[in-house]
Design a protein around this motif. Sequence first.
Motif: not given
Length: 442
Positions: A303-324
């Motif tokens: 994949c291009h990104g496991c966790l991607t913020c954007g490109s169309e995003a204003v606010h991302c808060r309290n995000v957890v990526l774990r045990r991957i």
Amino acid sequence: MTKRFLSILLLLFLLAVNDGQAARRKQPVRWPDGEAMTDWFMKQAVTIGLETLGQPFRLTDHGVTTDSTRVQTQAIQHVIDLAAQCGEEAVVVVPKGTFLTGSLQMRQNVNLYVEKGGRLKGSSDICDFPVVDTRIEGQSCKYFAALINAKGLDSLKICGPGTIDGNGLSYWKAFWLRRAWNPDCTNKDEQRPRLLFLDSCTNVTVEGLTLQHSPFWTAHLYRCGYVRLHNLRILSPATPVKAPSTDAIDIDACHDIHVCGCYMAVNDDAIALKGGKGPYADQQPENGSNERILIEDCEYGFCHGCLTCGSEAVHCRNVVLRRIKVGQAARLLWLKMRPDTPQCYEFISVEDISGEVTHFLYVKPWTQFFDLQGRKDMPLSVGRNITMQRCRMKCDYFFNVERSDQYRLSDFLFADLQIEAAHPAFEKDLIDRFSVNNVRIN
């Protein structure tokens, strides 16, 4: 020392261990900003049985045939509508066989179950997908409906061991043909449907299915809350024909989303957080934050990104990526910083990750289709309170962060990392208040 005495000591020890484990279970698990996770996130995701979903309406019992060459949109929609009129919870069952269809609209109190060997397959003709008011690439606009659509529904379940297949090959070929003619061709120029679109839905479970070969984004959630995506296989190819923009999961202005036990291998971002774009996107009511997003116990192929913020995003808060577990991904954490959009990415934790990526951390301006729309100044964006910890990774580039006046990066923590990197260098002065603890590279 007698055997009886030893047995008593062992029993006391086991009781103490169990008490300690119970105490830890009772302690609230917290989001990166310290807020306690609700009990909803603590519930164990389970396989949903057909018998729990309500009165069954099997497609083949209501005039839908197993002719896999004939588009049967109206007949399948009739079964969904019939189930909605039964006066109780119901489930539309896709039995073994391939059923070709255009755009379908789910109804309140109607679930969808695809049995083993069953395949709901999208039409290759865009005319089978009506133009509707919808949400695409951070904007509310008219575009083509998805294969499966749900709007304003509560307690929807879409599940089963079968397959929902977007049948995207002809759409992908058309996109690259047009891109060869016009290098600036966008996803709005070469129109194609998404696989699944949930709009303003709550208490939704999507479980067990294979979601594959979407013409465009695979699963798009917009303004939804309390959605659990469990035990899914989400697939699209990178060869021999690249499947353009086939993100596995797009989370767009949502709250309380749980992605668990999924396998994702797609020719774009696996999980992308969206929410709006444009120089005044933070002031427009149709846009919004992504908050309380938990992604855990998943496995990634290419994949291009496991966790991607954007490109169309204003606010991302309290995000957890774990045990991957990661294999062949281009980027683990990718912050796309749009110079034409005010963005805030904060309180993000990436933890307990193993595998191989090209880039461990990737932060750069994202200028594709840049448009300030007449605004004279460039909005300032921020990325802050980002933690990456307890990771054992092999990568080409450990720290690919670009300096820019358009954004400020602060309060990052790297802790307990074991990294093998071809390019191990990182510049701490690019980030204000950058803490590094027990980081071993090569």
